[in-house]
Design a protein around this motif. Structure first.
Motif, PDB file in Angstrom:
ATOM      1  N   GLU A   8     -46.434  24.842  36.984  1.00 49.72           N
ATOM      2  CA  GLU A   8     -46.955  23.293  36.262  1.00 49.72           C
ATOM      3  C   GLU A   8     -48.588  23.321  35.903  1.00 49.72           C
ATOM      4  O   GLU A   8     -48.650  22.910  35.030  1.00 49.72           O
ATOM      5  CB  GLU A   8     -46.648  22.289  37.796  1.00 49.72           C
ATOM      6  N   ALA A   9     -49.613  24.446  36.947  1.00 53.04           N
ATOM      7  CA  ALA A   9     -50.802  24.344  37.059  1.00 53.04           C
ATOM      8  C   ALA A   9     -51.372  25.164  35.135  1.00 53.04           C
ATOM      9  O   ALA A   9     -51.760  24.079  34.202  1.00 53.04           O
ATOM     10  CB  ALA A   9     -51.584  25.181  37.326  1.00 53.04           C
ATOM     11  N   GLU A  10     -50.024  26.261  34.802  1.00 52.87           N
ATOM     12  CA  GLU A  10     -50.430  26.392  32.930  1.00 52.87           C
ATOM     13  C   GLU A  10     -50.026  25.487  32.602  1.00 52.87           C
ATOM     14  O   GLU A  10     -51.137  25.401  31.085  1.00 52.87           O
ATOM     15  CB  GLU A  10     -49.238  27.552  33.502  1.00 52.87           C
ATOM     16  N   ALA A  11     -48.759  24.970  32.443  1.00 51.55           N
ATOM     17  CA  ALA A  11     -48.989  23.985  31.822  1.00 51.55           C
ATOM     18  C   ALA A  11     -50.010  22.483  31.164  1.00 51.55           C
ATOM     19  O   ALA A  11     -50.002  22.345  29.909  1.00 51.55           O
ATOM     20  CB  ALA A  11     -47.509  23.005  32.346  1.00 51.55           C
ATOM     21  N   VAL A  50     -44.616  17.303  30.258  1.00 49.72           N
ATOM     22  CA  VAL A  50     -45.725  18.663  30.810  1.00 49.72           C
ATOM     23  C   VAL A  50     -45.198  19.510  31.891  1.00 49.72           C
ATOM     24  O   VAL A  50     -45.071  18.303  33.128  1.00 49.72           O
ATOM     25  CB  VAL A  50     -47.210  18.334  30.710  1.00 49.72           C
ATOM     26  N   GLY A  51     -44.770  20.499  32.052  1.00 50.52           N
ATOM     27  CA  GLY A  51     -44.221  20.951  33.441  1.00 50.52           C
ATOM     28  C   GLY A  51     -43.315  22.344  33.215  1.00 50.52           C
ATOM     29  O   GLY A  51     -43.993  23.123  31.889  1.00 50.52           O
ATOM     30  N   THR A  52     -43.002  22.643  34.032  1.00 47.54           N
ATOM     31  CA  THR A  52     -42.164  24.249  34.258  1.00 47.54           C
ATOM     32  C   THR A  52     -41.286  23.714  33.192  1.00 47.54           C
ATOM     33  O   THR A  52     -40.433  23.196  32.747  1.00 47.54           O
ATOM     34  CB  THR A  52     -41.560  24.790  35.661  1.00 47.54           C
ATOM     35  N   ALA A  53     -40.196  25.409  32.893  1.00 45.58           N
ATOM     36  CA  ALA A  53     -38.783  25.053  32.024  1.00 45.58           C
ATOM     37  C   ALA A  53     -37.986  24.413  33.311  1.00 45.58           C
ATOM     38  O   ALA A  53     -36.995  23.524  32.402  1.00 45.58           O
ATOM     39  CB  ALA A  53     -38.739  26.510  32.052  1.00 45.58           C
ATOM     40  N   GLU A  54     -38.115  24.726  34.407  1.00 41.04           N
ATOM     41  CA  GLU A  54     -36.811  24.039  35.419  1.00 41.04           C
ATOM     42  C   GLU A  54     -36.800  22.199  34.852  1.00 41.04           C
ATOM     43  O   GLU A  54     -36.139  21.578  35.439  1.00 41.04           O
ATOM     44  CB  GLU A  54     -36.763  24.895  37.027  1.00 41.04           C
ATOM     45  N   GLN A  55     -38.679  22.168  35.222  1.00 42.38           N
ATOM     46  CA  GLN A  55     -39.145  20.947  35.286  1.00 42.38           C
ATOM     47  C   GLN A  55     -38.809  20.045  34.102  1.00 42.38           C
ATOM     48  O   GLN A  55     -38.129  18.548  34.355  1.00 42.38           O
ATOM     49  CB  GLN A  55     -39.869  20.620  35.491  1.00 42.38           C
ATOM     50  N   PHE A  63     -52.581  21.377  28.007  1.00 42.26           N
ATOM     51  CA  PHE A  63     -52.553  20.107  28.128  1.00 42.26           C
ATOM     52  C   PHE A  63     -53.628  19.941  27.995  1.00 42.26           C
ATOM     53  O   PHE A  63     -54.021  19.151  26.528  1.00 42.26           O
ATOM     54  CB  PHE A  63     -51.612  19.432  28.703  1.00 42.26           C
ATOM     55  N   GLU A  64     -54.693  19.991  28.911  1.00 41.54           N
ATOM     56  CA  GLU A  64     -56.249  20.088  28.940  1.00 41.54           C
ATOM     57  C   GLU A  64     -56.795  20.267  27.929  1.00 41.54           C
ATOM     58  O   GLU A  64     -57.486  20.060  27.099  1.00 41.54           O
ATOM     59  CB  GLU A  64     -56.308  19.956  29.996  1.00 41.54           C
TER      60      GLU A  64
END
Lengths: 451, 451
Positions: free
Chosen positions: B284-287, B369-374, B291-292
């Motif tokens: 999630e942090a990488e996503a 914005v998130g992981t693939a699973e999210q 984005f930022e």
């Protein structure tokens, strides 16, 4: 031999061939008009032979009248030229891509944009053959009951070309900075509106396509009427024309070059490339046999309809096929073509049938049936004696007729130093020997001032 | 799991990416908008991942106002969609090619012809995203002083679509016999004129392009106003839309499918594919970081101009950036988009700056914005609960953002059986699960009778 004394050659791709019965030839695939593979093959053939450009005709509708003739003709439906040339752009690297598009039923913004886009996609290889439309069957597809009068068509065309080139000059060549750090994408001082307000069009701009590696597409013109020649002298960089005799070709050439000078242009910056219809054989007999194989396949209903249409829509039904051409009223269609044909019929005392057989092949263009040496003799004469800067090769059937020209005629041209062995440049302008068009903002109004 | 319960996916290619600052991202080539190689790469990427279609937006002019904002934006000038898709057609085999084209400043004959040609060139893979134009800056390029009123635009659009599909039905599928022996090229009984005489257009036809392997191009529609939804219910086969919440998406989906039924249509023959703006990371942090990296590159002048334009041209200059959105007058532009934005601002109590930061990424579409699973959890929910038949993937930056989606999200979709592992068919219709449109001559008048 300096490069500027070599011929320019265009490959005119009339789907299955320029001969009206080409599609019935056993070596032609009858679905050529809807086969992308067919056109990919032609483009690669022509590029390998170092042709300057592919050249596509166009019509905004099914042009011919009479269902019987139409249904025996392969021209009724095929690819639209701009979409086709874009498809060919990705599989070629150096050959020019010239499409015909009419000024009669289009908007300058759309056309300026699509040609500019093709020009960018191809890395600077696009050309626009400017024509006016003269058939009612086209007008009927665009909210009209009849097409524009001849004079009006050309006034509109002149303004259309001015707007289009104006739009191609709304961005300067180095306008785009694309500076990721500062976030400035383009230099606001190098971006202009057009703000055209004319008789036919009101177009603000700017265009939403940047200039290409060749500045903007090459402007080609094909009309040979007085109005057409004058428009060409002012705006065209390549002229596609039809002349039967050396004397006519020389007169046309000299007139157009001198008119270009009166517009303040360098006459060398307008390349005159008449159409030729070459049927080549290893022997004269073989060439004649190839020609007869096509002529014998012309359905009479097609020949007669073609003649009527070429004469400006005059209906020849009822006149004896083996009698002379009757006197014809003045046409609202392309005048130059009608006059050429009538002159030809009178000069050679042709019957209606003989006339349609004559034009069914070359259709008003210069027909050359013979060996490579015979054909090159005549091309060289016309080229050296001030009749042409090059030729638009209208192969009788495709791909075979183009293949024959490449296999037999081009080596003979090269033997005499008359045609290139490799491309001189990467853009169509570079290969044609045309100058890069310096940017000129048609109005000096930057966008800010107008808003 | 039956095939019709798999998602359809479009790859929306906004030159350098859907995020307005994408071009400043270090992994993006800033000249993407004029790079054919960039688009060739995208097309091949998307096809290898088995996307249903490429999807291109369009504008008939430089849309944004104000030179300062414009010059910090990469959208001012790029390829024209139809020429670009034709170029991509030759280097792809299976992926659909959907281009946006406006009904406001075009002629149906030109558009019907160009899309039919792209459809033939691509072997039946074309789609037309029908839109109306709502900006004065486009109208000013087409002889007008202001754009059409909203109601008028849609009346014109409805007639435009009817004429276009009518032209696509002027040739029957098996009209072309191409019989080299008899010389009969097409069956005169399978060729029709349209002879349309309506409020906006008078178009005779026939079209000069045959039908394609998928009959005719897929009709896509993107308007979400009442008039837009009604037009979609009657004519669209794919609907591109924007919804933020599951409830809104479900309501839109149910409404459109039931309206389609009132037009006598099978609701499964209209595929609803909302836009999504996915920013995916391995964590999630990488996503969020990705984005930022984009958000931080938005030039304030660009963010504010984007917001003003999305709100229908309302000028927000002078309002405090960190204050609330003021009350806005009703727009003559796209009403649905304005309402979505105002609702979003009120619901989340956003300042003007926060609002432009919000829309600068997804621009009204659903931001994930998130992981693939999210991300797949939410897509699956919306897909299974009657909110969508698939999604139009608006990658934040290109090609990287699309590459991330393909590398991370698509495998997760496949793990859950939600997306194909190979194409079902060769045409866009086959892959979308849309029926082949049986030929229907809009008028029964054969050409002979009309002449």
């Amino acid at each position: 031999m300096p490069q500027d004394r070599q011929m320019k050659l265009g490959a005119f791709l009339m789907t299955d061939g320029h001969h009206v019965a080409a599609w019935r030839h056993p070596k032609v695939r009858p679905d050529a008009s809807v086969s992308l593979d067919h056109f990919l093959n032609l483009a690669k053939l022509a590029e390998a032979a170092k042709f300057d450009a592919l050249f596509l005709a166009d019509s905004n509708g099914v042009r011919e009248r009479g269902l019987q003739a139409l249904s025996h003709n392969s021209r009724a439906a095929s690819f639209e030229p701009l979409t086709l040339l874009s498809a060919l752009a990705t599989v070629t690297q150096r050959i020019g891509l010239i499409a015909t598009a009419s000024t009669s039923f289009n908007e300058p913004f759309h056309l300026a944009r699509k040609f500019a886009s093709l020009d960018l996609i191809s890395g600077g290889r696009a050309g626009w053959n400017v024509v006016t439309s003269s058939s009612d069957s086209e007008a009927l597809n665009f909210n009209l009951d009849t097409h524009y009068a001849h004079a009006d068509r050309y006034a509109r065309a002149r303004e259309f070309v001015a707007v289009t080139t104006g739009l191609w000059n709304t961005w300067e060549d180095d306008a785009f900075l694309r500076d990721q750090d500062s976030g400035l994408f383009f230099d606001p001082q190098k971006h202009h509106v057009l703000d055209h307000r004319g008789r036919y069009f009101k177009v603000r701009g700017p265009l939403n396509v940047p200039r290409s590696p060749q500045g903007h597409p090459v402007i080609v013109q094909a009309g040979s009427s007085a109005a057409g020649v004058d428009l060409a002298a002012e705006t065209a960089e390549v002229v596609f024309t039809a002349q039967q005799t050396l004397a006519d070709a020389q007169a046309f050439y000299a007139d157009l070059k001198s008119r270009a000078e009166t517009y303040g242009r360098d006459p060398d910056h307008i390349k005159i490339m008449p159409g030729i219809f070459p049927v080549v054989g290893r022997t004269e007999a073989e060439a004649q046999e190839t020609f007869e194989a096509l002529q014998s396949r012309i359905h009479p209903v097609v020949g007669l309809a073609l003649l009527s249409s070429t004469l400006g829509g005059f209906d020849l039904t009822g006149y004896p096929l083996d009698g002379p051409l009757p006197d014809l009223p003045e046409t609202n269609g392309p005048k130059s073509r009608q006059k050429l044909l009538i002159d030809l019929a009178r000069r050679e005392k042709l019957t209606i049938r003989e006339l349609y057989l004559k034009i069914a092949g070359a259709r008003g263009h210069w027909q050359l049936v013979g060996t490579a040496e015979q054909i090159v003799d005549r091309l060289e004469e016309r080229f050296r004696k001030g009749g042409a800067d090059g030729f638009n090769v209208m192969a009788p059937f495709l791909p075979g007729g183009l293949g024959d020209f490449i296999a037999l005629v081009i080596p003979e041209l090269r033997r005499r130093g008359l045609f290139r062995t490799d491309y001189e440049g990467r853009t169509l302008r570079e290969n044609l020997g045309l100058p890069f068009p310096a940017h000129r903002a048609r109005t000096a109004v930057p966008l800010q001032a107008a808003e």
